[in-house]
Design an enzyme around this catalytic site. Sequence first.
Site, PDB file in Angstrom:
ATOM      1  N   GLU A 120     -29.001  11.722  -3.287  1.00  0.00           N
ATOM      2  CA  GLU A 120     -28.962  11.387  -4.804  1.00  0.00           C
ATOM      3  C   GLU A 120     -29.785  12.688  -5.608  1.00  0.00           C
ATOM      4  OE1 GLU A 120     -29.670   7.345  -5.172  1.00  0.00           O
ATOM      5  OE2 GLU A 120     -27.654   6.778  -4.017  1.00  0.00           O
ATOM      6  N   GLU A 265     -23.276   5.056   0.860  1.00  0.00           N
ATOM      7  CA  GLU A 265     -23.717   3.595   0.934  1.00  0.00           C
ATOM      8  C   GLU A 265     -23.134   2.981  -0.149  1.00  0.00           C
ATOM      9  OE1 GLU A 265     -27.967   4.142  -0.806  1.00  0.00           O
ATOM     10  OE2 GLU A 265     -28.319   5.763   0.337  1.00  0.00           O
TER      11      GLU A 265
END
Length: 512
Positions: A120, A265
Amino acid sequence: MVPTKVFLWVCVMLLVPGSIATQNLGVNWGVIASHPLDPKIVVKMLKDNGIKKVKIFHAEPVVLDALAGSDLEVMVGIPNESLETLSQNYSAVQAWVKANITAYTGKKKVNFKYVLVGNEPFLTAYHGMYANFTLPAMKNVLKALTEAGHGKDIKVSSPLNGDVYMTTSYKPSDGIFRPDIADIVVQICDFLDKNNAAFVVNIYPFLNLYLFPGFPESYAFFDNNTFALDDNGVLYHNVLEANIDNLVAALKKTNHPDMPIIIGEVGWPTDGNIYATTKNAQRFYTGLLKRMASNQGTPLRPSSYPEVYVFSLLDEDQKSIDPGMFERHWGIFTFDGQPKFPMDLSGKGQNKLLVGAKDVQYMEKQWCVYNKDGSDQKDLNVKVAWACNNTDCTTLVPGASCSGMGIETNASVAFNMYYQIANQSKAACDFGGLAKIVKQDPSNGTCKFPIMIRTSESTSDSSLAPAPSTSSKSHSSSSSSSSSSSSTSSSLSHSPPFVFQIFLAIFTVWFA
Ligand SMILES: *[C@@H]1O[C@H](CO)[C@@H](O)[C@H](O)[C@H]1NC(C)=O
Ligand SMILES: *[C@@H]1O[C@H](CO)[C@@H](O)[C@H](O)[C@H]1NC(C)=O
Ligand SMILES: *[C@@H]1O[C@H](CO)[C@@H](O)[C@H](O)[C@H]1NC(C)=O
Ligand SMILES: *[C@@H]1O[C@H](CO)[C@@H](O)[C@H](O)[C@H]1NC(C)=O
Ligand SMILES: *[C@@H]1O[C@H](CO)[C@@H](O)[C@H](O)[C@H]1NC(C)=O
Ligand SMILES: *[C@@H]1O[C@H](CO)[C@@H](O)[C@H](O)[C@H]1NC(C)=O
Ligand SMILES: *[C@@H]1O[C@H](CO)[C@@H](O)[C@H](O)[C@H]1NC(C)=O
Ligand SMILES: *[C@@H]1O[C@H](CO)[C@@H](O)[C@H](O)[C@H]1NC(C)=O
Ligand SMILES: *[C@@H]1O[C@H](CO)[C@@H](O)[C@H](O)[C@H]1NC(C)=O
């Protein structure tokens, strides 16, 4: 006629190695825990449950050794902190590939499918600090993999948070990439296209519900169509799928209409918040797995459902609680590998408990609880607060599994966690005489009193644990040293998703 058809159908069923849901399902395996399970036990547990894909955040030798020879498909991460070096120093990239990939070929073979560069990295909270390093690091990693002969088998991508895209209206079909990083994300897509790799994205419906008051609860799940987001007649009943289509729309606009998408995720925590319950987690996963098994995609990508990596496999008691107390409870299994609620990974809805970890060695059956008979009761609150500052009290907050049971339960939970994490050191169960060791399990209803796993290095040597019996001044000083060492270990993994699908969620609520 009919019997032949049935017979053929049975044959087809026998030939299919697993349901669509299981084939497209992976798990995230993080290890930010005070007492992590033996990786060999974890690998056995994955196999026992028919899980075939796993994503890890670091190339840790003990984990890779356990995965070697298992045939599990592996996505291996490189931490954000390495991006700068790997973007600038090609010898360091070569060394990384040699030590962490090439070393696991041949006899010790790990079935790597992806190297994930950074985690991220464009999260809004990071203010662009990795923006200039991510793509160059990805290119270097691919080059080094190719040079070392892994180019055919291993792809390169970078998991991005759902905050890299947004919508200019409330509609998924108006999706674009976030303007401040759009240029870079498009260049990354060009790179992914060239190496036939997927766009990996992390999406958290739970966080929409947690963060935005008024977010329609049913829109976080899959089983209640009361709420509908109307996008020119196309109805979205689930925020995950609205997110996927927002990304599909952004990809289309930037000339990548067919780029594969992997959900890196997604999951639902089970404790530490009113919405984080096993009941809600079971509801979420039941809906998600059924959707995956149907293999019908989303309105803008109807051909198939994306591959999904569940977050997460196990609870991790050393994760930062900055995002919220639920952060240590994302596991579909407890920290010691026990199933929390019934699931059916094939998506057929036949929920039953998954197969737990086998051969787990625990410490002694003893607990540390509040001692009513302690002579000096006056500082109980301070001692509980101190213990909570130095251990895991995430089960005490409103809505959590040990909440609302009074100060005595608070004290027992806090003292016990402190004692267990300190490997049952006698000195860790004193608190000025307000704590005592008991041999009977104090668990009551939802409120569980765990015992830690015995790991090879764990010991009951009392010299290892800070003594909580002395004055509260010295408590705070030992607290700062112990918390700084734990924050070092917490930098070693999955970054908490601080910023989420804010735009989509807000517009969804305000304009619906
Ligand atoms: C990603 O970067 C952030 C900010 O530096 C850091 O806190 C986090 O631990 C990193 N995560 C990973 C997996 O590298
Ligand atoms: C580049 O990485 C190599 C291998 O890790 C290291 O020996 C070297 O010192 C690094 N060079 C620079 C300029 O940091
Ligand atoms: C291999 O990966 C581990 C875990 O991320 C890291 O600590 C180590 O430095 C890497 N090895 C090299 C040579 O870069
Ligand atoms: C990234 O590179 C651009 C162009 O060279 C520069 O303007 C910008 O300041 C850099 N960003 C960071 C965070 O270093
Ligand atoms: C669906 O959600 C709505 C609104 O929250 C609720 O009123 C309704 O009872 C739910 N329906 C079912 C079948 O659970
Ligand atoms: C808990 O930790 C915070 C921050 O380190 C500190 O300010 C506070 O005094 C501590 N509380 C207790 C009761 O030790
Ligand atoms: C127990 O602990 C929780 C979490 O810190 C707190 O909200 C609650 O007020 C405590 N209960 C009592 C009776 O002190
Ligand atoms: C368990 O919890 C209930 C309700 O909070 C309480 O009445 C009961 O005394 C508790 N039992 C034990 C053994 O602590
Ligand atoms: C408990 O044992 C583990 C090894 O399993 C060790 O890493 C840790 O430092 C020990 N903790 C304490 C507080 O002694």
